[in-house]
Design an enzyme around this catalytic site. Sequence first.
Site, mmCIF file in Angstrom:
data_model
loop_
_atom_site.group_PDB
_atom_site.id
_atom_site.type_symbol
_atom_site.label_atom_id
_atom_site.label_comp_id
_atom_site.label_asym_id
_atom_site.label_seq_id
_atom_site.Cartn_x
_atom_site.Cartn_y
_atom_site.Cartn_z
ATOM 1 N N ASP A 190 51.070 -8.774 -39.271
ATOM 2 C CA ASP A 190 50.262 -8.709 -40.235
ATOM 3 C C ASP A 190 51.100 -7.838 -41.098
ATOM 4 O O ASP A 190 51.539 -6.530 -40.677
ATOM 5 C CB ASP A 190 48.895 -8.133 -40.018
ATOM 6 C CG ASP A 190 47.890 -9.051 -39.467
ATOM 7 O OD1 ASP A 190 48.248 -10.257 -39.475
ATOM 8 O OD2 ASP A 190 46.878 -8.869 -39.116
ATOM 9 N N ASP A 209 40.540 -19.422 -40.396
ATOM 10 C CA ASP A 209 39.987 -18.292 -39.869
ATOM 11 C C ASP A 209 38.602 -19.118 -39.584
ATOM 12 O O ASP A 209 37.737 -19.305 -40.414
ATOM 13 C CB ASP A 209 39.795 -16.985 -40.460
ATOM 14 C CG ASP A 209 41.120 -16.571 -40.795
ATOM 15 O OD1 ASP A 209 42.125 -16.960 -39.928
ATOM 16 O OD2 ASP A 209 41.541 -15.852 -41.703
#
Lengths: 223, 269
Positions: free
Chosen positions: B22, B141
């Site tokens: 990330d 997600d």
Amino acid sequence: MTELNDPSQFAAETIVIDAGVGNLDNLARALRHVGGDCRVTTDPQVISSAKCLVLPGVGAFRPPRETLRGAMEEALRSAVDHGAWLLGICVGFQLLFDRGEEFGNTDGLGLLPGVVRQLPDDVPIPHIGWNQLHDETSHALFAGIPSGSYFYFVHSFAPHATSDSLCPDSTCLARATHGVPFIAVAGRGRILGTQFHPERSGPAGLSLLSNFLELAHAADSSD
Amino acid sequence: MTPASGSTKLTGLTNRIIPCLDVRDGRVVKGVRFKNLQDQGDPAESAARYAEQGADEIVFLDITASPEGRDADRDWIRRTAEQVFIPLSVGGGVRRLEDAERLLRSGADKVALNSSPIDRPELLDELARRFGSQCVVLSVDAGRWSRPRPDSRWQVVTHGGRRPRGIDAIEWIVEGVERGAGEILLTSIDSDGTKDGYDLELLEEVCRRVSVPVIASGGAGRPEHLAAALKAGAAAVLAASIFHQGTYTVGEIKAYLEQQGFPMRESPS
């Protein structure tokens, strides 16, 4: 990490043919990393006078085939007739064969014998990821690369020999297996190609690109 | 000659181990359930280290808050691409064809899309047509509904886990593949960052419904978790904190999985 070679190691530029599909920047980065000055082009004049050509491609057989047809194909054939070295990659490799069967029959460039067929559906399609070469020949393209090395593949179709025998002549340089064994590396004289992406295949892939440039430029200087 | 010749195995394809980085404002960060972000280093250096350990691919998710911030610092993608020669996927803020093109020019091989195709699904078709399905990764997600429903078990959640979208996750993934996504990056919001293991039920259901490779994400804490995800049908497993915190190297994970009978690419020596 592979050692960064002297960027001016090779006298002539490597010409990457842009047949309109995919992103060629990382291929160019990999070629520069192993020491080849390179230029991405659609210009038939640049292609026809090249000594060292790379024909990449992703996706389906037909769009890049149609892009090449005409002036670019003539330029490519002219370069090959004049002794240029050519490395096809992925769909660019498939285009070198006689024929592709994706969305109906499409003629290939006929520079290598064989037909590009769909992989069987008893394995996951597309074939995405790292797979191993087998039955490698002792071709200079594999110099310094351990037998059974892994390379990164992304494809649903692959070249096959047209007869029952997988390697009817000496043009198949290595195979890989996904559902069936297929031609993963092939070559006839100065026409070479890989179904996988050497530019994404870590140290083994960089070695293969470097070997190709060595071959092309050694031949060039001895002409 | 290598043993594959003449053997009965159908494929020599290996399962992929994918460290995920990330990235915010050009730095690697990691938090639990997308919160409490901690600085974990330079993206290019981290990617190069993982490639040397035998990572099969690297996924970067750019969670920089503003589009301006993203554009200002994409240099880390180029720096990575100049020294790491394995597939690089980058996601974050891709809303239009031009955004994807900019990422590919910077050095991405694949572009991961998360929330923008939910608002405009045609973006997937456009990207697949322009660049090929092989470079279109649909990142989903998925979270279990807070109140269970009879007709749907997981819904799509966006914006780092904060925004439930009320869309069935499985149906959305099937549609995404039909539109041209070449791979699915499937993150369980419920297990992400917990180190309690992947959501195997979710993974099995998605693998049953689509033929493209599914990358399992969210919850890796121990090597057994990765093995369970591969057993559930994942083509590849993604993990972040176990690698960033040095709990395991990629090589150690691969050695374990190989021992468990999962085919692995040999790590470069």
